[in-house]
Motif scaffolding. Sequence first.
Motif, short mmCIF file in Angstrom:
data_model
loop_
_atom_site.label_atom_id
_atom_site.label_comp_id
_atom_site.label_asym_id
_atom_site.label_seq_id
_atom_site.Cartn_x
_atom_site.Cartn_y
_atom_site.Cartn_z
N PRO A 99 42.26 49.74 51.25
CA PRO A 99 42.27 48.65 50.27
C PRO A 99 41.28 47.53 50.63
O PRO A 99 40.75 46.86 49.75
N ALA A 100 40.98 47.36 51.93
CA ALA A 100 40.07 46.28 52.34
C ALA A 100 38.61 46.59 52.00
O ALA A 100 37.73 45.75 52.23
N TRP A 101 38.36 47.77 51.46
CA TRP A 101 37.02 48.05 50.91
C TRP A 101 36.63 46.93 49.95
O TRP A 101 35.47 46.50 49.93
N HIS A 102 37.60 46.44 49.18
CA HIS A 102 37.32 45.39 48.20
C HIS A 102 36.90 44.08 48.88
O HIS A 102 36.08 43.34 48.35
N VAL A 103 37.47 43.80 50.04
CA VAL A 103 37.11 42.58 50.78
C VAL A 103 35.66 42.68 51.23
O VAL A 103 34.85 41.78 50.99
N TRP A 104 35.33 43.79 51.86
CA TRP A 104 33.98 43.95 52.39
C TRP A 104 32.93 44.02 51.28
O TRP A 104 31.82 43.52 51.43
N THR A 105 33.28 44.65 50.17
CA THR A 105 32.33 44.79 49.08
C THR A 105 32.04 43.44 48.43
O THR A 105 30.90 43.14 48.07
N THR A 106 33.10 42.64 48.30
CA THR A 106 32.93 41.33 47.67
C THR A 106 32.19 40.36 48.58
O THR A 106 31.40 39.54 48.14
N MET A 107 32.45 40.45 49.88
CA MET A 107 31.89 39.46 50.81
C MET A 107 30.97 40.13 51.83
O MET A 107 31.07 39.89 53.04
N HIS A 108 30.04 40.94 51.32
CA HIS A 108 29.26 41.80 52.21
C HIS A 108 28.22 41.06 53.04
O HIS A 108 27.55 41.67 53.87
N GLN A 109 28.07 39.75 52.79
CA GLN A 109 27.09 39.04 53.61
C GLN A 109 27.69 38.50 54.90
O GLN A 109 27.03 37.78 55.65
#
Length: 385
Positions: free
Chosen positions: A61-71
């Motif tokens: 589920p944390a894929w969404h965290v990394w994708t949104t805040m990839h910088q």
Amino acid sequence: RWLPPPTVPSCCVLGLLAVTFLQQEKPSRVHILILSSWRSGSSFTGQLFSQHPNVFYLMEPAWHVWTTMHQNTAHSLHMAVRDLVRSVFHCDMSVFDAYMSRGRKKSDLFQWETSRALCSPPACDAFQHSDIITKSHCKTVCSKYPFSTVEQACRLYSHVVLKEVRFFDLKVLYPLLSDPSLNFRIIHLVRDPRAVFLSREKAAPELVRDSDIVVGPKNNQGEMGPYNVMQEICKSHIQIYTEGSQALPSSLKGRYMLVRYEDIVKDPLEKAAELYKFAELGFLQKLQRWVYNITHGKGLGAEAFDTSSRNAVSVSQAWRKSLPFHKIQKLQQVCKDAMELLGYRLLASQEEQKNMTLDLLLSQHPPTRQKPELRTEKSPTALAS
Ligand SMILES: *[C@@H]1O[C@H](CO)[C@@H](O)[C@H](O)[C@H]1NC(C)=O
Ligand SMILES: *[C@@H]1O[C@H](CO)[C@@H](O)[C@H](O)[C@H]1NC(C)=O
């Protein structure tokens, strides 16, 4: 049985009963984190849990965290990842508001179709909870359901199991381990770094963005890029294993279990039984037959574990045939400590690499697994609420 004194009004009796019920029921939901890394057999291990009728499972589920805040860096995203995991354990899916649009559907959730719970009621009416459901079947008939069914489904189950590859430090998870409202356990899944390395080479394009977050875009470039990423991953396995097996207070020791992918491949039924036991799940006969089938090349295997058991062992050794020795040497330099700790024999020469009678899987020191404290409640049942 406790009976209320006759003078207490019935409104309050019900309230009291509700409170007592909640206090007893709340910790009895079991929360499991499969803590692993990319290309380490965690999809198969996740499926073992996902297909169990008592389990609500989500893959990364944390894929969404990394994708949104990839910088950001993996370190700076740790807390956001941890808090998302905690919310999902509580079946509070409003946490995705921060990472997904308001009008989202169930099918916007990363890899939702790998969750059997999201392919059966109330998240989809085409299958039963007890069905073994492949992701391709699920995807074709279950995609058009509202996002709210994710939360509704989650609340039905006695076990919530999440697989994550985005933790590099066990300390981040201490607040969850000591949270009395969670019954939290960690399955730490590792795989021979040399096999991981080869598998990552094959999947390189789809790993670029995550690797940028792991080591920073600069260190992910050039010839050393892949080794820098592996060094970080190996370092995290040392940290997690050392903390989990040694540093945890004794009251929490039974909540950590290390599993090597190669041990699962060698004896899938036996290891599955151990994993289910750790999670306090029954190894239902239907699941035993399914595990046997997918690990012996009989049906349904194409997605998870599509070779026969004997083949799977040789597949897990395939890197010995195709990875050049100079790469192995370089990798062993950055992952030596992790390999020694986890029981993967280092190769000293190309002769050793090609000598397939040389077993590279050593037993581990120190012993890695304690039994979870036995709880006295009845074993959790599916669809308890
Ligand atoms: C296992 O394989 C057999 C033979 O192909 C099949 O009939 C059976 O339905 C399978 N069982 C499960 C649980 O996958
Ligand atoms: C291969 O490894 C085995 C086990 O260590 C060893 O006994 C054998 O001599 C090796 N064979 C060769 C050709 O080096």
